[in-house]
Write an enzyme that holds these catalytic residues in place. Structure first.
Site, mmCIF file in Angstrom:
data_model
loop_
_atom_site.group_PDB
_atom_site.id
_atom_site.type_symbol
_atom_site.label_atom_id
_atom_site.label_comp_id
_atom_site.label_asym_id
_atom_site.label_seq_id
_atom_site.Cartn_x
_atom_site.Cartn_y
_atom_site.Cartn_z
ATOM 1 N N HIS A 162 0.984 -1.018 -0.025
ATOM 2 C CA HIS A 162 0.546 0.152 -0.114
ATOM 3 C C HIS A 162 1.082 0.960 -0.119
ATOM 4 O O HIS A 162 0.478 2.437 -0.775
ATOM 5 C CB HIS A 162 -0.939 0.067 1.356
ATOM 6 N N ASP A 267 -4.488 -12.677 3.726
ATOM 7 C CA ASP A 267 -6.145 -12.529 3.915
ATOM 8 C C ASP A 267 -6.681 -12.104 2.969
ATOM 9 O O ASP A 267 -7.807 -11.906 2.533
ATOM 10 C CB ASP A 267 -6.055 -10.328 4.281
HETATM 11 C C1 SP5 Z 1 -0.946 -5.142 3.865
HETATM 12 C C2 SP5 Z 1 -2.579 -5.178 4.324
HETATM 13 O O1 SP5 Z 1 -3.157 -5.923 4.027
HETATM 14 N N1 SP5 Z 1 -2.937 -3.917 4.642
HETATM 15 C C3 SP5 Z 1 -4.488 -3.271 4.921
HETATM 16 C C4 SP5 Z 1 -4.922 -2.731 5.674
HETATM 17 C C5 SP5 Z 1 -6.455 -2.085 5.396
HETATM 18 N N2 SP5 Z 1 -6.351 -1.353 6.777
HETATM 19 C C6 SP5 Z 1 -8.216 -0.922 6.484
HETATM 20 C C7 SP5 Z 1 -9.465 -2.191 7.212
HETATM 21 C C8 SP5 Z 1 -10.746 -1.377 6.865
HETATM 22 C C9 SP5 Z 1 -11.096 -1.557 8.045
HETATM 23 N N3 SP5 Z 1 -12.435 -2.278 7.923
HETATM 24 C C10 SP5 Z 1 -13.257 -2.747 8.992
HETATM 25 C C11 SP5 Z 1 -13.664 -4.659 8.679
HETATM 26 C C12 SP5 Z 1 -13.538 -4.948 9.994
HETATM 27 N N4 SP5 Z 1 -14.728 -6.579 10.100
HETATM 28 ZN ZN ZN Z 2 -4.672 -6.788 2.669
#
Ligand code: SP5
Ligand code: ZN
Length: 323
Positions: A162, A267
């Site tokens: 990212h 993921d």
């Molecule tokens: C490297 C990587 O996989 N980074 C992912 C970063 C995501 N961060 C944002 C998370 C958004 C939160 N959404 C809430 C869902 C909870 N069920």
């Molecule tokens: Zn990711």
């Protein structure tokens, strides 16, 4: 299989991140992820763990702005110097739209300029950990480039995909895969295939106008998932880079068979707390088998994956076809 790993990641352990709506939650991209993977790798006969060597800043400067790296290097010291009410982690509350002509000079101004969200939290050891992570990726690439192995795994933390030319986001600070792809591109043709659940927006940003590295990202559709502002199918590069970038956005609920019609961040796993894609451990193995069948020199770089209890088996499933 040679696996490059450094304990230095433990210096980066932000106390929390902020979810949508302002919810403070424990930092999902935590060092327990690495412990779970290390436990699974322990006693596997083909695993050879190696410490990285230091490649210095030049390979990083080929993909990141110097001012951005300078910000990462000094942010923590500057943060403490302004005596914030809660000094536990550096997070700005104002973000740059990047349409205005001025680059901010203040620490919090720069934080909002160089960070795209509330999940790339900076603590004292963040920059040191990010450098070690990039050195793991470069060390793995060196082994592949020298022909000493066809496939090498870089167990990187923090992750990288990212992070753009001049911004951190999504737990990422230095774009490990982009550093390596750019570094390898002097040897020949390089492709980055990003199978993390999320769009590799940073890698897209870095190579968008370049034709020396082909970038492909398969990910949750940004229409419903982070990072929302990149990862659409019609983004295909620009200038010399036109046609050298491909996004494959997937609908929520995509399972093993659907995913494999197209062709691992872990993921994509069905039980991931951040994910809505339903790939099983066996599916991760099948994806890796298809990639391994290309028989190309391959540097495998760890990105995301937050179902910590399943990370060990998923990494073993992904790496096995390359052994
Ligand atoms: C490297 C990587 O996989 N980074 C992912 C970063 C995501 N961060 C944002 C998370 C958004 C939160 N959404 C809430 C869902 C909870 N069920
Ligand atoms: Zn990711």
């Amino acid at each position: 299989m040679k696996i490059f790993y450094s304990e230095t990641h433990r210096q980066h352990e932000p106390p929390f991140e902020v979810f949508d709506g302002g919810l403070r939650v424990p930092y999902l991209e935590n060092s327990d992820r690495m412990d779970k993977i290390l436990n699974a790798l322990h006693n596997v006969d083909w695993v050879e763990l190696h410490a990285p060597t230091d490649f210095g800043l030049d390979p990083l400067l080929a993909v990141h702005d110097k001012e951005y790296l300078d910000f990462l290097a000094s942010a923590w010291t500057e943060w403490l110097a302004i005596h914030p009410a809660d000094s536990s982690t550096l997070l700005p509350a104002t973000f740059a739209l990047r349409r205005q002509p001025h680059k901010p000079k203040s620490l919090l101004g720069r934080a909002g300029y160089y960070m795209m969200d509330l999940s790339a939290c900076i603590v004292e050891g963040t920059y040191t950990a990010a450098l070690a992570s990039a050195n793991c990726a470069l060390s793995a690439a060196q082994v592949v480039a020298e022909g000493r192995a066809r496939s090498v795994f870089a167990l990187c933390r923090p992750p990288g995909h990212h992070a753009g030319k001049d911004y951190a986001g999504g737990y990422c600070f230095i774009n490990n895969a982009s550093v390596v792809a750019s570094w390898l591109s002097s040897n020949g043709r390089v492709a980055v295939l990003d199978v993390d659940y999320h769009c590799g927006n940073g890698t897209q940003d870095i190579f968008y106008d370049r034709d020396d590295v082909l970038t492909i990202s398969i990910h949750a559709d940004p229409d419903y998932e982070y990072p929302s502002y990149a990862g659409y199918a019609d983004e295909r590069g620009e200038g010399r880079g036109l046609g050298y970038h491909h996004n494959f956005p997937l609908p929520a609920g995509t399972d093993d068979d659907a995913y494999l019609v197209l062709s691992a961040g872990m993921d994509i796993y069905a039980d991931d707390p951040l994910g809505k894609i339903k790939v099983t451990t066996a599916g991760i193995g099948r994806i890796a088998k298809q990639i391994a069948a290309l028989e190309l020199p391959t540097v495998i770089i760890m990105e995301g994956g937050y179902a910590n209890e399943a990370l060990g088996k998923n990494i073993l499933a992904f790496l096995s076809p390359f052994v």
